[in-house]
Scaffold this motif. Structure first.
Motif, PDB file in Angstrom:
ATOM      1  N   ASP A  70       0.815  -1.219   0.000  1.00  0.00           N
ATOM      2  CA  ASP A  70       0.000   0.000   0.000  1.00  0.00           C
ATOM      3  C   ASP A  70       0.846   1.265   0.000  1.00  0.00           C
ATOM      4  OD1 ASP A  70      -2.351  -1.541   0.020  1.00  0.00           O
ATOM      5  OD2 ASP A  70      -2.313  -1.670   2.218  1.00  0.00           O
ATOM      6  N   GLY A  71       1.919   1.251  -0.779  1.00  0.00           N
ATOM      7  CA  GLY A  71       2.745   2.446  -0.939  1.00  0.00           C
ATOM      8  C   GLY A  71       3.737   2.718   0.170  1.00  0.00           C
ATOM      9  N   GLU A  72       3.854   1.800   1.125  1.00  0.00           N
ATOM     10  CA  GLU A  72       4.799   2.001   2.223  1.00  0.00           C
ATOM     11  C   GLU A  72       5.690   0.779   2.380  1.00  0.00           C
ATOM     12  OE1 GLU A  72       5.196   4.869   3.820  1.00  0.00           O
ATOM     13  OE2 GLU A  72       3.522   5.750   2.721  1.00  0.00           O
ATOM     14  N   VAL A  73       6.982   1.020   2.615  1.00  0.00           N
ATOM     15  CA  VAL A  73       7.930  -0.062   2.866  1.00  0.00           C
ATOM     16  C   VAL A  73       7.596  -0.695   4.216  1.00  0.00           C
ATOM     17  CG1 VAL A  73      10.370  -0.609   3.286  1.00  0.00           C
ATOM     18  CG2 VAL A  73       9.749   1.035   1.501  1.00  0.00           C
ATOM     19  N   ILE A  74       7.569  -2.033   4.251  1.00  0.00           N
ATOM     20  CA  ILE A  74       7.250  -2.727   5.501  1.00  0.00           C
ATOM     21  C   ILE A  74       8.419  -2.628   6.472  1.00  0.00           C
ATOM     22  CG2 ILE A  74       5.662  -4.313   4.346  1.00  0.00           C
ATOM     23  CD1 ILE A  74       7.877  -6.516   4.829  1.00  0.00           C
ATOM     24  N   ASP A  75       8.122  -2.750   7.740  1.00  0.00           N
ATOM     25  CA  ASP A  75       9.151  -2.774   8.770  1.00  0.00           C
ATOM     26  C   ASP A  75       9.860  -4.116   8.764  1.00  0.00           C
ATOM     27  OD1 ASP A  75       8.528  -0.216   9.689  1.00  0.00           O
ATOM     28  OD2 ASP A  75       7.048  -0.972  11.123  1.00  0.00           O
ATOM     29  N   GLY A  76      11.025  -4.146   9.364  1.00  0.00           N
ATOM     30  CA  GLY A  76      11.737  -5.400   9.518  1.00  0.00           C
ATOM     31  C   GLY A  76      13.036  -5.407   8.750  1.00  0.00           C
ATOM     32  N   GLY A  77      13.785  -6.457   8.960  1.00  0.00           N
ATOM     33  CA  GLY A  77      15.085  -6.625   8.324  1.00  0.00           C
ATOM     34  C   GLY A  77      14.987  -7.344   7.000  1.00  0.00           C
ATOM     35  N   ILE A  78      16.086  -7.946   6.614  1.00  0.00           N
ATOM     36  CA  ILE A  78      16.192  -8.559   5.296  1.00  0.00           C
ATOM     37  C   ILE A  78      15.208  -9.711   5.103  1.00  0.00           C
ATOM     38  CG2 ILE A  78      18.068 -10.139   5.956  1.00  0.00           C
ATOM     39  CD1 ILE A  78      17.658  -8.363   2.537  1.00  0.00           C
ATOM     40  N   ILE A  79      14.926 -10.494   6.117  1.00  0.00           N
ATOM     41  CA  ILE A  79      14.055 -11.660   5.924  1.00  0.00           C
ATOM     42  C   ILE A  79      12.619 -11.255   5.607  1.00  0.00           C
ATOM     43  CG2 ILE A  79      13.086 -13.721   7.036  1.00  0.00           C
ATOM     44  CD1 ILE A  79      15.909 -14.124   8.287  1.00  0.00           C
ATOM     45  N   PRO A  80      11.939 -10.467   6.444  1.00  0.00           N
ATOM     46  CA  PRO A  80      10.568 -10.083   6.066  1.00  0.00           C
ATOM     47  C   PRO A  80      10.522  -9.222   4.805  1.00  0.00           C
ATOM     48  CG  PRO A  80      11.222  -8.976   8.100  1.00  0.00           C
ATOM     49  CD  PRO A  80      12.292  -9.965   7.782  1.00  0.00           C
TER      50      PRO A  80
ATOM     51  N   ALA B 131      25.969  -6.515   2.134  1.00  0.00           N
ATOM     52  CA  ALA B 131      26.494  -7.834   1.740  1.00  0.00           C
ATOM     53  C   ALA B 131      26.328  -8.873   2.849  1.00  0.00           C
ATOM     54  CB  ALA B 131      27.962  -7.720   1.335  1.00  0.00           C
ATOM     55  N   ARG B 132      26.273  -8.449   4.090  1.00  0.00           N
ATOM     56  CA  ARG B 132      26.100  -9.394   5.201  1.00  0.00           C
ATOM     57  C   ARG B 132      24.737 -10.065   5.173  1.00  0.00           C
ATOM     58  NH1 ARG B 132      27.805  -5.133   9.700  1.00  0.00           N
ATOM     59  NH2 ARG B 132      26.439  -3.999   8.293  1.00  0.00           N
ATOM     60  N   ASP B 133      23.802  -9.537   4.398  1.00  0.00           N
ATOM     61  CA  ASP B 133      22.457 -10.111   4.289  1.00  0.00           C
ATOM     62  C   ASP B 133      22.340 -11.165   3.182  1.00  0.00           C
ATOM     63  OD1 ASP B 133      21.433  -8.575   6.356  1.00  0.00           O
ATOM     64  OD2 ASP B 133      20.772  -6.964   5.023  1.00  0.00           O
ATOM     65  N   PHE B 134      23.426 -11.416   2.465  1.00  0.00           N
ATOM     66  CA  PHE B 134      23.376 -12.297   1.299  1.00  0.00           C
ATOM     67  C   PHE B 134      22.872 -13.700   1.635  1.00  0.00           C
ATOM     68  CE2 PHE B 134      25.591 -15.053  -1.879  1.00  0.00           C
ATOM     69  CZ  PHE B 134      24.913 -14.609  -3.001  1.00  0.00           C
ATOM     70  N   MET B 135      23.382 -14.314   2.674  1.00  0.00           N
ATOM     71  CA  MET B 135      22.971 -15.680   3.013  1.00  0.00           C
ATOM     72  C   MET B 135      21.511 -15.729   3.466  1.00  0.00           C
ATOM     73  SD  MET B 135      25.492 -17.390   2.066  1.00  0.00           S
ATOM     74  CE  MET B 135      24.975 -18.998   2.606  1.00  0.00           C
TER      75      MET B 135
ATOM     76  N   VAL C 260      25.309  -5.506  -4.408  1.00  0.00           N
ATOM     77  CA  VAL C 260      25.109  -4.635  -3.259  1.00  0.00           C
ATOM     78  C   VAL C 260      24.991  -3.213  -3.790  1.00  0.00           C
ATOM     79  CG1 VAL C 260      26.124  -3.725  -1.138  1.00  0.00           C
ATOM     80  CG2 VAL C 260      26.357  -6.159  -1.698  1.00  0.00           C
ATOM     81  N   SER C 261      23.952  -2.524  -3.353  1.00  0.00           N
ATOM     82  CA  SER C 261      23.681  -1.197  -3.890  1.00  0.00           C
ATOM     83  C   SER C 261      22.904  -0.359  -2.884  1.00  0.00           C
ATOM     84  CB  SER C 261      22.847  -1.340  -5.169  1.00  0.00           C
ATOM     85  OG  SER C 261      22.478  -0.086  -5.679  1.00  0.00           O
ATOM     86  N   GLN C 262      23.099   0.934  -2.950  1.00  0.00           N
ATOM     87  CA  GLN C 262      22.256   1.845  -2.187  1.00  0.00           C
ATOM     88  C   GLN C 262      20.882   1.860  -2.851  1.00  0.00           C
ATOM     89  OE1 GLN C 262      23.813   5.815  -2.052  1.00  0.00           O
ATOM     90  NE2 GLN C 262      22.211   6.549  -0.688  1.00  0.00           N
ATOM     91  N   MET C 263      19.829   1.821  -2.065  1.00  0.00           N
ATOM     92  CA  MET C 263      18.465   1.785  -2.595  1.00  0.00           C
ATOM     93  C   MET C 263      17.904   3.193  -2.788  1.00  0.00           C
ATOM     94  SD  MET C 263      17.888  -1.394  -2.859  1.00  0.00           S
ATOM     95  CE  MET C 263      18.956  -2.722  -2.384  1.00  0.00           C
ATOM     96  N   VAL C 264      16.981   3.294  -3.723  1.00  0.00           N
ATOM     97  CA  VAL C 264      16.308   4.571  -3.975  1.00  0.00           C
ATOM     98  C   VAL C 264      15.304   4.867  -2.867  1.00  0.00           C
ATOM     99  CG1 VAL C 264      14.817   5.819  -5.584  1.00  0.00           C
ATOM    100  CG2 VAL C 264      16.674   4.396  -6.446  1.00  0.00           C
ATOM    101  N   VAL C 265      14.657   3.803  -2.357  1.00  0.00           N
ATOM    102  CA  VAL C 265      13.772   3.955  -1.209  1.00  0.00           C
ATOM    103  C   VAL C 265      14.443   3.302  -0.006  1.00  0.00           C
ATOM    104  CG1 VAL C 265      11.668   4.048  -2.596  1.00  0.00           C
ATOM    105  CG2 VAL C 265      12.461   1.858  -1.743  1.00  0.00           C
ATOM    106  N   ASP C 266      13.965   3.591   1.176  1.00  0.00           N
ATOM    107  CA  ASP C 266      14.586   3.102   2.403  1.00  0.00           C
ATOM    108  C   ASP C 266      14.184   1.648   2.668  1.00  0.00           C
ATOM    109  OD1 ASP C 266      15.976   2.990   4.770  1.00  0.00           O
ATOM    110  OD2 ASP C 266      14.457   4.061   5.933  1.00  0.00           O
ATOM    111  N   CYS C 267      14.877   0.726   2.004  1.00  0.00           N
ATOM    112  CA  CYS C 267      14.599  -0.695   2.175  1.00  0.00           C
ATOM    113  C   CYS C 267      15.899  -1.477   2.043  1.00  0.00           C
ATOM    114  CB  CYS C 267      13.567  -1.181   1.156  1.00  0.00           C
ATOM    115  SG  CYS C 267      14.137  -1.161  -0.550  1.00  0.00           S
TER     116      CYS C 267
END
Length: 130
Positions: A43-53, A86-90, A111-118
């Motif tokens: 719904d137009g918003e980035v969800i909370d949480g880390g790499i897994i969710p 890169a630490r989130d790769f696995m 590995v890249s900087q994102m355009v949105v905060d995710c």
């Protein structure tokens, strides 16, 4: 579907802050489906949480577009993946395997900087005989 393109989502989705997105969610041509990069947005918003969710949500967003166009994960021939750490790769790979383990596509991951905060963005190319 020869000699024509079908565009999904050209009415424009909404990004962070409800802004109009000036691109299609996907474009289909002669059996090929090119899905735009999907971030973990609901719904137009980035969800909370880390790499897994966030990985689960980004891939679910890709699968939703595939389904809308009549494709499934078994039709995906290539994925492009961007992660911000890169630490989130696995951890990303474990989640990715849940969705694509039976039919693994070719893939690039950078590995890249994102355009949105995710933490992650995923796109794909799928094919099935027209």
């Amino acid at each position: 579907m020869t000699d024509e393109l079908k565009r999904y989502g050209v009415e424009g989705g909404s990004g962070t802050g409800g802004q109009h997105l000036p691109f299609a969610r996907a474009v289909q041509a002669d059996g090929w489906l090119f899905v735009s990069g999907q971030v973990p947005m609901v719904d137009g918003e980035v969800i909370d949480g880390g790499i897994i969710p966030q990985t689960h949500q980004a891939i679910r967003n890709v699968l939703k577009i595939l389904e809308e166009a009549g494709y499934g994960p078994e039709h995906v021939v290539r994925c492009g993946v961007w992660i911000d750490d890169a630490r989130d790769f696995m951890s990303f790979n474990r989640v990715f395997k849940e969705y694509f383990g039976a039919n693994p596509p070719a893939r690039a991951c950078v590995v890249s900087q994102m355009v949105v905060d995710c933490k992650v963005e995923v796109d794909c190319i799928a094919w099935k005989k027209p």
